[in-house]
Design a protein around this motif. Structure first.
Motif, mmCIF file in Angstrom:
data_model
loop_
_atom_site.group_PDB
_atom_site.id
_atom_site.type_symbol
_atom_site.label_atom_id
_atom_site.label_comp_id
_atom_site.label_asym_id
_atom_site.label_seq_id
_atom_site.Cartn_x
_atom_site.Cartn_y
_atom_site.Cartn_z
ATOM 1 N N PRO A 81 0.825 -1.217 0.000
ATOM 2 C CA PRO A 81 0.000 0.000 0.000
ATOM 3 C C PRO A 81 0.857 1.264 0.000
ATOM 4 C CG PRO A 81 -0.792 -1.544 1.641
ATOM 5 C CD PRO A 81 0.513 -2.088 1.128
ATOM 6 N N ARG A 82 0.374 2.284 -0.643
ATOM 7 C CA ARG A 82 1.119 3.542 -0.751
ATOM 8 C C ARG A 82 0.789 4.517 0.378
ATOM 9 N NH1 ARG A 82 4.229 3.590 -5.056
ATOM 10 N NH2 ARG A 82 3.810 2.066 -6.679
ATOM 11 N N GLY A 83 -0.232 4.205 1.147
ATOM 12 C CA GLY A 83 -0.631 5.090 2.235
ATOM 13 C C GLY A 83 0.181 4.847 3.496
ATOM 14 N N PRO A 84 -0.068 5.651 4.533
ATOM 15 C CA PRO A 84 0.638 5.511 5.806
ATOM 16 C C PRO A 84 0.203 4.248 6.549
ATOM 17 C CG PRO A 84 -1.048 7.201 5.966
ATOM 18 C CD PRO A 84 -1.022 6.746 4.540
ATOM 19 N N GLY A 85 0.999 3.871 7.545
ATOM 20 C CA GLY A 85 0.654 2.711 8.348
ATOM 21 C C GLY A 85 1.793 2.271 9.235
ATOM 22 N N VAL A 86 1.652 1.078 9.769
ATOM 23 C CA VAL A 86 2.675 0.458 10.611
ATOM 24 C C VAL A 86 3.051 -0.875 9.983
ATOM 25 C CG1 VAL A 86 1.994 1.593 12.761
ATOM 26 C CG2 VAL A 86 0.891 -0.552 12.106
ATOM 27 N N TYR A 87 4.232 -1.347 10.332
ATOM 28 C CA TYR A 87 4.683 -2.637 9.816
ATOM 29 C C TYR A 87 5.470 -3.373 10.878
ATOM 30 C CZ TYR A 87 8.971 0.029 8.848
ATOM 31 O OH TYR A 87 10.072 0.834 8.959
ATOM 32 N N VAL A 88 5.538 -4.676 10.728
ATOM 33 C CA VAL A 88 6.288 -5.511 11.648
ATOM 34 C C VAL A 88 7.185 -6.453 10.849
ATOM 35 C CG1 VAL A 88 4.630 -5.436 13.545
ATOM 36 C CG2 VAL A 88 4.425 -7.204 11.827
#
Length: 169
Positions: free
Chosen positions: A34-41
């Protein structure tokens, strides 16, 4: 308990069922991140104890080698969790950064490019860093940082320390 992307249960410090993707770093260039903001692990796919590299293959951003002594890496290791790094991706001033750009920078830094993604740098000193999995969760831009902080705090509350590759809350 949460389900790990490769099966099995994990402690409930983070609900991984909220995340999608679950690809290896090497697969990121051909993955529709995805190109939008967020969190990742970043998670390890097995419970096998880690082997650490003496020298990090990661890039030298601004000429700085971020290699850490193996003993320091062993001291930071959290054997009871497969989650080893929690990060965020904001939209940036132009609104074009987001998960796609941030994870691309992270992968490229680990591949030896001098990219500005030194957060999570300890990941690259794992001998099996190519097998680590990345999952992401989209958020609003204003929620990315607080969500990341809450996830790291939940991990710390559960394990008594930060995830292996996180340097700060």
């Amino acid at each position: 308990m949460s389900k790990h992307p490769n099966g099995g249960d994990l402690p409930s410090e983070i609900d991984l069922s909220l995340f999608s993707g679950w690809v290896r770093f090497s697969e990121l260039p051909s993955t529709d991140v995805p190109r939008g903001p967020g969190v990742y692990v970043v998670v390890r796919p097995t419970d096998t104890p880690p082997q650490f590299l003496d020298v990090s293959p990661a890039g030298h951003f601004k000429g700085i080698d971020r290699t850490e002594p193996v003993a320091a890496l062993q001291d930071r290791w959290v054997p009871e969790s497969r989650v080893i790094y929690i990060g965020k991706a904001n939209a940036g001033k132009t609104g074009r950064r987001g998960l796609h750009v941030r994870l691309s920078e992270y992968r490229r830094y680990g591949a030896g490019e001098p990219v500005a993604h030194t957060g999570g740098r300890r990941v690259w000193q794992r001998a099996d860093h190519a097998d680590l999995l990345v999952g992401w969760r989209e958020t609003s831009d204003t929620d990315a940082a607080p969500t990341e902080s809450a996830m790291i705090a939940a991990f710390r509350d559960h394990h008594g320390r930060l995830p292996f590759a996180n340097g700060r809350l």
